[in-house]
Design a protein around this motif. Structure first.
Motif, PDB file in Angstrom:
ATOM      1  N   PHE A 155      -0.844 -12.294  30.691  1.00 22.05           N
ATOM      2  CA  PHE A 155      -0.040 -12.309  31.913  1.00 22.05           C
ATOM      3  C   PHE A 155       1.369 -11.825  31.616  1.00 22.05           C
ATOM      4  N   ALA A 156       2.030 -11.400  32.675  1.00 27.10           N
ATOM      5  CA  ALA A 156       3.439 -11.012  32.606  1.00 27.10           C
ATOM      6  C   ALA A 156       4.256 -12.138  33.198  1.00 27.10           C
ATOM      7  N   ALA A 157       5.262 -12.576  32.477  1.00 25.03           N
ATOM      8  CA  ALA A 157       6.172 -13.611  32.955  1.00 25.03           C
ATOM      9  C   ALA A 157       7.469 -12.955  33.422  1.00 25.03           C
ATOM     10  N   PRO A 158       8.324 -13.690  34.114  1.00 28.24           N
ATOM     11  CA  PRO A 158       9.594 -13.100  34.560  1.00 28.24           C
ATOM     12  C   PRO A 158      10.417 -12.572  33.397  1.00 28.24           C
ATOM     13  N   GLY A 159      11.184 -11.539  33.664  1.00 23.21           N
ATOM     14  CA  GLY A 159      12.111 -11.011  32.680  1.00 23.21           C
ATOM     15  C   GLY A 159      11.492 -10.090  31.656  1.00 23.21           C
ATOM     16  N   GLY A 160      10.320  -9.514  31.954  1.00 24.18           N
ATOM     17  CA  GLY A 160       9.731  -8.533  31.046  1.00 24.18           C
ATOM     18  C   GLY A 160       9.035  -9.122  29.840  1.00 24.18           C
ATOM     19  N   GLN A 161       8.568 -10.360  29.939  1.00 24.80           N
ATOM     20  CA  GLN A 161       7.832 -10.988  28.849  1.00 24.80           C
ATOM     21  C   GLN A 161       6.333 -10.888  29.135  1.00 24.80           C
ATOM     22  N   ILE A 162       5.598 -10.321  28.189  1.00 22.56           N
ATOM     23  CA  ILE A 162       4.163 -10.136  28.381  1.00 22.56           C
ATOM     24  C   ILE A 162       3.427 -10.870  27.262  1.00 22.56           C
ATOM     25  N   PHE A 163       2.455 -11.695  27.649  1.00 20.61           N
ATOM     26  CA  PHE A 163       1.725 -12.541  26.724  1.00 20.61           C
ATOM     27  C   PHE A 163       0.246 -12.158  26.731  1.00 20.61           C
ATOM     28  N   VAL A 164      -0.314 -12.041  25.526  1.00 19.86           N
ATOM     29  CA  VAL A 164      -1.749 -11.762  25.384  1.00 19.86           C
ATOM     30  C   VAL A 164      -2.343 -12.877  24.526  1.00 19.86           C
ATOM     31  N   PHE A 165      -3.432 -13.478  24.996  1.00 17.17           N
ATOM     32  CA  PHE A 165      -4.072 -14.560  24.262  1.00 17.17           C
ATOM     33  C   PHE A 165      -4.977 -13.974  23.172  1.00 17.17           C
ATOM     34  N   SER A 166      -5.035 -14.673  22.046  1.00 15.38           N
ATOM     35  CA  SER A 166      -5.849 -14.188  20.929  1.00 15.38           C
ATOM     36  C   SER A 166      -7.318 -14.081  21.315  1.00 15.38           C
ATOM     37  N   GLY A 167      -7.781 -14.959  22.204  1.00 12.94           N
ATOM     38  CA  GLY A 167      -9.174 -14.884  22.645  1.00 12.94           C
ATOM     39  C   GLY A 167      -9.499 -13.579  23.339  1.00 12.94           C
ATOM     40  N   LEU A 168      -8.552 -13.071  24.110  1.00  8.78           N
ATOM     41  CA  LEU A 168      -8.766 -11.794  24.787  1.00  8.78           C
ATOM     42  C   LEU A 168      -8.773 -10.646  23.783  1.00  8.78           C
ATOM     43  N   ILE A 169      -7.866 -10.690  22.809  1.00 10.55           N
ATOM     44  CA  ILE A 169      -7.845  -9.636  21.783  1.00 10.55           C
ATOM     45  C   ILE A 169      -9.171  -9.612  21.038  1.00 10.55           C
ATOM     46  N   GLY A 170      -9.721 -10.783  20.738  1.00  6.48           N
ATOM     47  CA  GLY A 170     -10.999 -10.847  20.058  1.00  6.48           C
ATOM     48  C   GLY A 170     -12.141 -10.264  20.867  1.00  6.48           C
ATOM     49  N   ALA A 171     -12.012 -10.264  22.186  1.00  3.71           N
ATOM     50  CA  ALA A 171     -13.069  -9.750  23.060  1.00  3.71           C
ATOM     51  C   ALA A 171     -12.974  -8.245  23.282  1.00  3.71           C
ATOM     52  N   LEU A 172     -11.856  -7.638  22.896  1.00  5.10           N
ATOM     53  CA  LEU A 172     -11.633  -6.217  23.165  1.00  5.10           C
ATOM     54  C   LEU A 172     -11.917  -5.400  21.910  1.00  5.10           C
ATOM     55  N   ASP A 173     -12.851  -4.473  22.009  1.00  2.00           N
ATOM     56  CA  ASP A 173     -13.293  -3.715  20.837  1.00  2.00           C
ATOM     57  C   ASP A 173     -12.409  -2.519  20.510  1.00  2.00           C
ATOM     58  N   GLN A 174     -11.722  -1.979  21.508  1.00  2.00           N
ATOM     59  CA  GLN A 174     -10.948  -0.753  21.323  1.00  2.00           C
ATOM     60  C   GLN A 174      -9.499  -0.964  21.750  1.00  2.00           C
ATOM     61  N   VAL A 175      -8.590  -0.253  21.127  1.00  2.00           N
ATOM     62  CA  VAL A 175      -7.189  -0.350  21.505  1.00  2.00           C
ATOM     63  C   VAL A 175      -6.978   0.143  22.931  1.00  2.00           C
ATOM     64  N   ASP A 176      -7.832   1.041  23.416  1.00  2.00           N
ATOM     65  CA  ASP A 176      -7.706   1.521  24.803  1.00  2.00           C
ATOM     66  C   ASP A 176      -7.846   0.362  25.786  1.00  2.00           C
ATOM     67  N   GLU A 177      -8.687  -0.624  25.438  1.00  2.00           N
ATOM     68  CA  GLU A 177      -8.867  -1.782  26.312  1.00  2.00           C
ATOM     69  C   GLU A 177      -7.637  -2.680  26.280  1.00  2.00           C
ATOM     70  N   LEU A 178      -7.064  -2.883  25.104  1.00  2.00           N
ATOM     71  CA  LEU A 178      -5.831  -3.663  25.029  1.00  2.00           C
ATOM     72  C   LEU A 178      -4.695  -2.935  25.737  1.00  2.00           C
ATOM     73  N   ALA A 179      -4.624  -1.617  25.573  1.00  2.00           N
ATOM     74  CA  ALA A 179      -3.595  -0.835  26.265  1.00  2.00           C
ATOM     75  C   ALA A 179      -3.754  -0.951  27.770  1.00  2.00           C
ATOM     76  N   ALA A 180      -4.999  -1.029  28.238  1.00  3.84           N
ATOM     77  CA  ALA A 180      -5.251  -1.174  29.673  1.00  3.84           C
ATOM     78  C   ALA A 180      -4.682  -2.494  30.183  1.00  3.84           C
ATOM     79  N   VAL A 181      -4.890  -3.566  29.438  1.00  2.00           N
ATOM     80  CA  VAL A 181      -4.357  -4.873  29.827  1.00  2.00           C
ATOM     81  C   VAL A 181      -2.828  -4.819  29.870  1.00  2.00           C
ATOM     82  N   ILE A 182      -2.218  -4.261  28.826  1.00  2.66           N
ATOM     83  CA  ILE A 182      -0.756  -4.210  28.756  1.00  2.66           C
ATOM     84  C   ILE A 182      -0.186  -3.361  29.888  1.00  2.66           C
ATOM     85  N   CYS A 183      -0.802  -2.209  30.146  1.00  2.00           N
ATOM     86  CA  CYS A 183      -0.302  -1.333  31.217  1.00  2.00           C
ATOM     87  C   CYS A 183      -0.411  -2.010  32.582  1.00  2.00           C
ATOM     88  N   HIS A 184      -1.486  -2.754  32.797  1.00  2.00           N
ATOM     89  CA  HIS A 184      -1.636  -3.481  34.054  1.00  2.00           C
ATOM     90  C   HIS A 184      -0.516  -4.515  34.204  1.00  2.00           C
TER      91      HIS A 184
END
Length: 471
Positions: free
Chosen positions: A96-125
């Protein structure tokens, strides 16, 4: 037709509520939450969630995530504030994105994503939500309750689970929480912006669709619960159809050198995150199974090496990291840091100095490598070098407390006693041991004759201690 409906919906919101969503390309509306106010909420938000979650502190993993985030931000025309990216050690599928430009990614989600393109998709969203000021719009509607209170309610709305139950109490808070969730229109706009940022960065925007499909399965943890990401980022057939329409125009293009490097190193990043975040027994089983499948793969050796470091089995960690270096040429630079750390902790300081200096020469500033290099210099009696390194670390807002202790040791051995006591004072002050801090600051003040700059700093710190003692 969909575009007309979307425009009509936005106009209807404007007419019925008096609010107009702020798009990145629009002039700032008269009512929107100010950047300073949003940053204030962001700071309080960080304080709130640090009480409920552990953050992954690994230097390589955080450098990778923030480097990826900054690379993707190059596609953003206007950045309302500096962005920072964090990894939360939690098995939940969430980001999720929090106020003030802080973006948090949970380790569980990173473990579920096989490619950096998928992580980049989450971050861009998530960047899309920030640049469109979606949270700012909702916070503005409820700003009268107070920014600090809002930070707690917002933390509960974005986090869910037991943290939400602790942070949100009372019917008013629950009602406001419901207003803070993203709408379907928010998700549509964040997807559109995410697609734009993905396409411009050279990553495959089809990662947006595959990521959402993985999260929607919701079975990564063996649970029937809806993944937290879908609770705060509503999905459904309409959103998937919108994504498919966006992706239908994608023709594909070659990766930039930067994107190619992020893709190459992603498997190591994911391995490191898993090693530090998963239960040790589970992680060891996983890495050993991977090693049996491919004995030449460096990744499970790195994972097992990190687990050995955590268990203080330094000889085993050294053997695994040395083997990983032989087999993983693409991961050489970060592995040098882990190996140097293992050398230092095992007492092989000469090997640590050689390895860590090589890592720093090729990789640039690296707080982990600097810290263990400083310790090795100290153990070898090279106090000028150790003090120089710990001074470099001390200027960081996130400097470890014991950096100041080791500065005190180094300056003491160099007979620079005023600076030694000054740094011991900072060390004990950070540990909230006020009596010891005062003793060292007063000794430093006695010894600081002829050094007016140091004497002035000590005087200010003593004044702060007096305020603390009075309260």
């Amino acid at each position: 037709m969909r575009r007309i409906i979307a425009v009509f919906t936005m106009l209807l919101v404007f007419v019925t509520t008096g609010l107009c969503p702020r798009l990145p390309c629009c002039a700032r509306s008269a009512w929107a939450l100010s950047v300073d106010e949003e940053q204030e909420i962001g700071r309080e938000f960080m304080t709130q969630i640090k009480g409920y979650f552990s953050f992954l502190e690994d230097d390589f993993a955080n450098r990778y995530l923030n480097g990826l985030g900054r690379y993707l931000l190059a596609q953003v025309d206007t950045q309302p504030f500096p962005f920072n990216f964090y990894i939360i050690k939690d098995p939940t599928l969430n980001a999720f994105a929090a106020p003030g430009g802080q973006i948090f990614v949970f380790s569980g989600l990173i473990g579920a994503l096989d490619q950096v393109d998928e992580l980049a998709a989450v971050i861009c969203h998530e960047i899309g939500h920030v640049t469109a000021r979606h949270l700012a719009q909702r916070i503005e509607q409820n700003k009268k309750i107070g920014l600090i209170t809002m930070a707690g309610i917002l933390a509960g709305a974005l986090l869910g689970g037991t943290a939400a139950e602790a942070l949100i109490a009372g019917s008013m808070a629950a009602g406001i929480q419901a207003q803070l969730h993203y709408s379907r229109e928010d998700e549509r706009q964040a997807d559109q912006l995410g697609y734009k940022y993905m396409s411009g960065s050279g990553f495959d925007p089809r990662g947006m669709e595959s990521t959402l499909q993985k999260i929607a399965k919701g079975n990564w943890l063996g649970s029937d619960k809806i993944p937290a990401y879908l609770l705060t980022h509503p999905s459904g057939p309409e959103r998937m159809a919108n994504l498919e329409a966006l992706l239908s125009g994608y023709k594909g293009h070659s990766l930039s050198p930067e994107a190619e490097q992020f893709r190459k190193v992603y498997p190591l990043f994911r391995t490191v995150v898993m090693a530090y975040s998963i239960d040790h027994a589970q992680a060891e089983r996983m890495f050993r199974a991977d090693l049996e499948k491919d004995p030449a793969s460096p990744l499970p050796q790195v994972g097992l090496g990190i687990l050995a470091l955590e268990k203080r089995d330094y000889p085993k960690a050294i053997g695994l990291m040395e083997k990983a270096l032989e087999d993983g040429k693409d991961y050489r630079l970060p592995l040098l840091t882990y190996l140097g750390q293992a050398y230092q902790l095992s007492g092989r300081d000469q090997d640590a100095v050689r390895t860590l200096k090589e890592s720093l020469a090729e990789m640039g500033e690296n707080s982990t490598a600097l810290y263990y290099l400083g310790l090795s210099y100290e153990n070898l009696g090279q106090y000028t070098q150790s003090a120089e390194i710990f001074e470099r670390l001390a200027v960081s807002p996130s400097a470890r407390d014991d950096v100041y202790y080791h500065l005190g040791i180094g300056y003491g051995r160099l007979n620079r006693l005023a600076e030694a006591h000054y740094n011991f004072g900072i060390y004990f002050n950070r540990l909230n041991q006020i009596g010891k801090a005062r003793f060292h600051f007063e000794k430093a003040q006695e010894l600081s004759a002829g050094n007016s700059a140091l004497a002035q700093k000590i005087g200010l710190l003593l004044q702060e201690l007096e305020k603390v003692e009075r309260h």
